[in-house]
Design a protein around this motif. Structure first.
Motif, PDB file in Angstrom:
ATOM      1  N   PHE A 362      34.191  61.316  50.234  1.00  0.00           N
ATOM      2  CA  PHE A 362      33.896  59.950  49.798  1.00  0.00           C
ATOM      3  C   PHE A 362      34.723  58.952  50.615  1.00  0.00           C
ATOM      4  CE2 PHE A 362      34.803  56.269  47.103  1.00  0.00           C
ATOM      5  CZ  PHE A 362      33.520  55.884  46.706  1.00  0.00           C
ATOM      6  N   SER A 363      35.985  59.286  50.863  1.00  0.00           N
ATOM      7  CA  SER A 363      36.852  58.408  51.657  1.00  0.00           C
ATOM      8  C   SER A 363      36.369  58.317  53.104  1.00  0.00           C
ATOM      9  CB  SER A 363      38.296  58.922  51.618  1.00  0.00           C
ATOM     10  OG  SER A 363      38.793  58.947  50.298  1.00  0.00           O
ATOM     11  N   HIS A 366      33.384  56.068  53.370  1.00  0.00           N
ATOM     12  CA  HIS A 366      33.704  54.646  53.213  1.00  0.00           C
ATOM     13  C   HIS A 366      34.722  54.165  54.239  1.00  0.00           C
ATOM     14  CE1 HIS A 366      31.697  55.385  49.406  1.00  0.00           C
ATOM     15  NE2 HIS A 366      31.577  54.078  49.268  1.00  0.00           N
ATOM     16  N   THR A 368      37.816  55.019  54.992  1.00  0.00           N
ATOM     17  CA  THR A 368      39.260  55.006  54.710  1.00  0.00           C
ATOM     18  C   THR A 368      39.954  56.268  55.210  1.00  0.00           C
ATOM     19  OG1 THR A 368      38.864  55.922  52.507  1.00  0.00           O
ATOM     20  CG2 THR A 368      38.952  53.511  52.704  1.00  0.00           C
TER      21      THR A 368
END
Length: 586
Positions: A362-363, A366, A368
């Motif tokens: 997920f990071s 996105h 990050t």
């Protein structure tokens, strides 16, 4: 390790109805036998009065449409289908007959642009058992509130399972295909049907300071719950309990005086949790976050373990590897599966590992985090896990069932008896790196009839006379057929049959090339294998030598192979070559 406990329940008979005793904590369980007997003695023949009569009208909205996982659960509960069987049958309905939409969906909603196609989907059901209801919807319209069916935000790649506009010919479907199709159509029609309306009447009675309660539920309008009756079924959706009340409570009013005619005391015991069925396991996989305490990891497990398209294959793989087995509808761990759970590293037994990966993915999605550190951590984690297994000195020692002296002919490890769906016995090697599996079958063999040899060596074989002819008085011949001789001749001409037990290879050992298994080996040949290594003293460090001795993957005739590390190394080398080519082109 479950330890059950006894408890007691008390029910009072008031004549026109019966009611259950409730404690101040609102439970029907009495944990002490002495207290249960004391209550029964005190309340029998006692008088009391009605303290409350509540009648509450209720409605229940239609269920959500099917996604693949929910259909697999209902097909398992209602039709007894395995998850794999449901997926395969559904795929045929989609690809061959084209009467259902895309099967591998994880959404239970449709988008707004699908709503105008609903009349055409209803019209396609005209020649089926649902035809009358579909025609009624076409004349009078479907429910106006479609909030539980239409939601664009909750549809990703594919919408919920629906019938297509293709006209259905039921006669072309097999029994299983028809049954599964009926489940899908029932749910589709339920989603566009009116609410289920009912009323619940609850009565409370006080006797000698003790509280009794009973409840009765009566339908007012069947609504969507009536759809399943079109095909002689009950809806797959559970509704509120009808209660244990009798119609006699409908005439009661507050303040009505009553007498307990009799008291029934019943002893029960707490039961252990039920074993998983495939429906239960699918639900647990879909909602794996329930088994994780960390709130952040739980949020990243909202899609569960696997996908709707892969969960059936995961279950089937566990069964094929003999880690679990089907007993009726239940999934039961085998001795091999229990040992596997006992010995593997802890992080492989928890959904937390998947949650951590999903969190980092997920990071990355996105922006990050970059993918390189994640891949490096995956490699390091895999190495650490392998090292944990190597350093673990515990012995893999399942409590085998059946013939414990039966050893694998290729690695010498004990073999476990496993029954397939036809109740045939398979013998499976317990060594994961071997994987050998065989089964004994009865084979029909024709045997030539034995020739009758005359008593004297010089004499020729005796010929049987099947019929004789004698002249008749009118010039015609009379033919006499000897039945016994005919039967003997027919029996002699018929080939004799005997049954032999042979061993067929189901899965070849990884220690032998596959082309060595082209012919069946009978028990005598298998038993002639005289090497039986001491598996108790087998060392992990000797695996390479052991494989070479038994015929490794690298032996001639083998299909080749390698470790996961080899594949990673080859992949990295391929990337370097591709990078060099790109530089050269520039």
């Amino acid at each position: 390790d479950f330890a059950g406990r006894f408890y007691w329940t008390l029910k009072a008979d008031f004549g026109s109805f019966k009611a259950s005793w409730y404690s101040p904590e609102n439970t029907i369980k009495i944990n002490e036998e002495a207290k249960a007997n004391e209550l029964a003695a005190k309340l029998k023949g006692a008088k009391g009065k009605v303290t409350s009569v509540r009648e509450v009208p209720k409605t229940e909205k239609p269920p959500l449409a099917y996604d693949l996982t929910e259909l697999q659960r209902d097909a398992n509960n209602i039709l007894g289908f395995s998850a794999k069987e449901t997926l395969d049958t559904l795929q045929r309905l989609y690809e061959v007959y084209k009467i259902v939409t895309y099967p591998r969906t994880d959404s239970r909603y449709i988008t707004a642009d699908i709503v105008p196609t609903i009349p055409d989907r209803l019209a396609a059901l005209s020649a089926t058992a649902f035809g009358l209801r579909a025609s009624s919807f076409l004349r009078n319209g479907i429910r106006t509130d479609l909030s539980r069916l239409v939601n664009d935000e909750l549809v990703s790649d594919h919408h919920a399972l629906l019938p297509t506009e293709q006209k259905v010919d039921i006669t072309k479907l097999s029994t299983n295909e028809k049954a599964l199709w009926e489940l899908i159509i029932t749910r589709f029609l339920e989603t566009v049907s009116p609410d289920y309306e009912y009323k619940t009447t609850t009565v409370e009675v006080e006797v000698e300071g003790e509280r009794f309660m009973t409840r009765l539920t009566l339908p007012v309008k069947q609504g969507w719950r009536d759809v399943a009756r079109d095909v002689g079924r009950r809806s797959a959706v559970n509704t509120e309990d009808d209660g244990d009340g009798d119609l006699g409570i409908l005439s009661l009013k507050e303040g009505t005086e009553l007498t307990i005619n009799d008291v029934v005391l019943k002893r029960s015991a707490t039961l252990p949790p039920d074993r998983y069925t495939e429906a239960d396991l699918l639900f647990a996989m879909e909602h794996a976050g329930r088994f994780v305490e960390d709130a952040e990891l739980k949020s990243h497990l909202e899609n569960g373990l696997g996908t709707p398209a892969t969960r059936a294959d995961i279950i089937e793989k566990l069964i094929q590897n003999n880690c679990i087995e089907r007993q009726g509808k239940e999934l039961v761990p085998t001795a091999k599966g229990r040992e596997l759970v006992r010995l593997v590293p802890q992080q492989l037994k928890s959904a937390e590992l998947t949650g951590k990966w999903e969190q980092r993915l997920f990071s990355i999605a996105h922006g990050t985090e970059t993918e390189a550190p994640f891949i490096d951590d995956i490699k390091k984690n895999a190495t650490d896990l392998v090292n944990q297994v190597i350093l673990n000195r515990e012995k893999f020692d399942p409590n085998l069932m059946g013939d414990k002296t039966r050893l694998c002919p290729y690695c010498g490890w004990p073999m476990m008896n496993v029954f397939d769906e036809y109740e045939r016995v398979h013998h499976v090697c317990q060594r994961f790196s071997c994987g050998y599996e065989e089964m004994e079958v009865k084979k029909r063999v024709e045997v030539a009839p034995a020739e009758v040899i005359p008593t004297h060596a010089s004499a020729s074989p005796t010929k049987r006379v099947l019929a004789t002819a004698t002249p008749g008085t009118s010039g015609k011949k009379t033919i006499v057929i000897r039945k016994g001789a005919v039967k003997a001749a027919v029996a002699k001409a018929t080939p004799q049959v005997k049954w032999e037990t042979v061993t067929e290879v189901v899965k070849p050992s990884h220690y032998r090339p596959r082309n060595e298994f082209s012919q069946n080996r009978d028990n005598d040949n298998r038993r002639s294998f005289d090497r039986k290594p001491d598996n108790r003293n087998f060392k992990r460090d000797d695996r390479r030598n052991d494989r070479r001795e038994f015929g490794s993957y690298e032996s001639k005739g083998s299909s080749g192979g390698g470790t996961f590390a080899d594949f990673i190394k080859a992949s990295e080398e391929r990337k370097k070559r591709d990078e060099e080519r790109r530089k050269n082109k520039k």
